[in-house]
Enzyme design. Structure first.
Site, PDB file in Angstrom:
ATOM      1  N   SER A 204     -35.415  -0.529   0.371  1.00 33.83           N
ATOM      2  CA  SER A 204     -35.328  -0.635   1.829  1.00 33.83           C
ATOM      3  C   SER A 204     -36.720  -0.731   2.459  1.00 33.83           C
ATOM      4  CB  SER A 204     -34.524   0.546   2.373  1.00 33.83           C
ATOM      5  OG  SER A 204     -34.178   0.362   3.714  1.00 33.83           O
TER       6      SER A 204
ATOM      7  N   ASP B  75     -24.401  -4.801   3.125  1.00 29.84           N
ATOM      8  CA  ASP B  75     -25.647  -4.269   3.670  1.00 29.84           C
ATOM      9  C   ASP B  75     -26.169  -5.180   4.775  1.00 29.84           C
ATOM     10  OD1 ASP B  75     -28.182  -3.238   4.142  1.00 29.84           O
ATOM     11  OD2 ASP B  75     -28.902  -3.496   2.092  1.00 29.84           O
TER      12      ASP B  75
ATOM     13  N   HIS C 274     -25.820  -0.446   1.534  1.00 36.06           N
ATOM     14  CA  HIS C 274     -27.215  -0.022   1.596  1.00 36.06           C
ATOM     15  C   HIS C 274     -27.314   1.450   1.177  1.00 36.06           C
ATOM     16  CE1 HIS C 274     -31.318  -0.614   3.172  1.00 36.06           C
ATOM     17  NE2 HIS C 274     -31.269   0.681   3.418  1.00 36.06           N
TER      18      HIS C 274
END
Length: 359
Positions: free
Chosen positions: A203, A297, A327
């Site tokens: 991320s 995601d 995610h």
């Protein structure tokens, strides 16, 4: 009558008990889990993983706090607790605290590599944690780093960069670059082979890894591999996946709005290539990459767009979309068969990526 105060159970004990309860539910027969989770969720031609759907429903029923609605300090503690619940106790050969370019670091040494064999050192991954540049630390990603190191057989050096809003952009980027430069100069002290150093993260950490890899190529800093797990690559957030998955799948539009406002308080910063690698001019000599995305995601499309950009520039890149996952799946290494299998595949890509660097 004298009141007797009951002892408070340590947080680790509570987390272990909750994890055991959720794990027991996930071991139920599939038809039972389906009844508990509800009808299948299908979006954009993909079906949400059943275990993931069940955990998301359990979180809603438990009314777990929404991080973006909390004061930042409280939100950091909540995310750390959630990571402990989902990550579990992962085995590792050794964990050593250290300083990396004057930043807190943690070196994970896999079993069997505790003593150097007199060779050139081990492969090493410099890891930057996710959390939207506001959240996350060495503890929040400890289970993931343990798993990657042990499964891949590589040393993993986790680095705690400065967080916003106390330290907005480009502080995290500057720290990540300084960490890589320090590692390159101190590979021997870390037991690492300077020819087999990779950079990676999930991320926001994937964003930092991608941006640092670009600058490493420009400065000719040795770098053998990039491990980019659902990386944020475009802070303008114009992709279809942001519209499709911004609600109901853990990472929300509100969370992303909040972290962007704190990390990139000046609008023009969001198109800075150090914040949005997808908008960068790619230099020659970029390290090969493995890009993992999740089907449900919001960051899916920008991660895959960045992989395509790397490929168009002639960079060796492997792309893997885990269709039914969301995610944050890399932090769920102890919950759900699909999550564990996905993280194992990511670790195997790390192992092969750094092994190929030695050939």
């Amino acid at each position: 009558m004298t009141a007797v105060s009951l002892p408070t159970r340590p947080a680790a004990v509570v987390a272990a008990a909750r994890r055991a309860s959720v794990a027991a539910l996930l071991r139920l027969p599939e038809p039972v889990k389906r009844r508990l989770a509800g009808p299948p969720v299908r979006v954009d031609g993909l079906e949400l993983d059943l275990d993931t759907q069940l955990v998301l429903r359990l979180r809603r029923l438990a009314r777990e706090p929404v991080v973006e609605d909390l004061p930042i300090a409280h939100g950091r503690a909540v995310l750390r607790a959630q990571a402990a619940l989902a990550g579990g106790d992962q085995p590792i050969g050794a964990v050593r605290p250290c300083r990396v370019a004057d930043l807190p670091g943690r070196l994970y040494v896999p079993s069997g590599r505790l003593v150097q064999d007199g060779g050139d050192g081990d492969p090493l991954l410099v890891f930057f944690h996710g959390g939207g540049w506001l959240y996350g630390d060495l503890d929040s990603h400890d289970p993931l780093c343990r798993f990657l190191a042990e499964r891949a057989g590589v040393r993993v050096l986790s680095v705690a960069y400065r967080l916003a809003p106390e330290h907005p952009f480009p502080a995290a980027y500057d720290d990540a670059l300084a960490a890589l430069e320090w590692v390159s100069a101190n590979a021997g002290w870390l037991g690492a082979d300077v020819r087999r150093i990779g950079v990676g993260g999930d991320s926001a950490g994937g964003n930092l890894a991608a941006a640092v890899a670009i600058e490493a190529a420009r400065r000719e800093i040795p770098l053998a591999f990039q491990l980019l797990v659902y990386p944020a690559t475009d802070m303008t957030r114009g992709s279809a996946s942001h519209r499709l998955f911004g609600q109901g799948f853990y990472l929300t539009t509100e969370f992303m709005d909040g972290v962007a406002a704190h990390y990139l308080p000046v609008e023009e910063q969001r198109t800075d290539p150090a914040a949005s690698p997808l908008l960068a001019d790619l230099p020659a000599g970029l390290a090969p990459a493995y890009v993992a995305t999740a089907g449900f995601d919001p960051l899916r499309d920008e991660g895959e767009a960045y992989a395509a950009k790397l490929a168009d520039a002639g960079v060796p890149v492997r792309v893997r979309r885990f269709d039914g996952l969301i995610h944050g799946f890399a932090n769920w290494v102890a919950l759900g068969a699909s999550n564990t299998a996905a993280v194992a595949e990511v670790a195997d890509a790390l192992a092969s990526g750094l092994a190929e660097a030695d050939t």
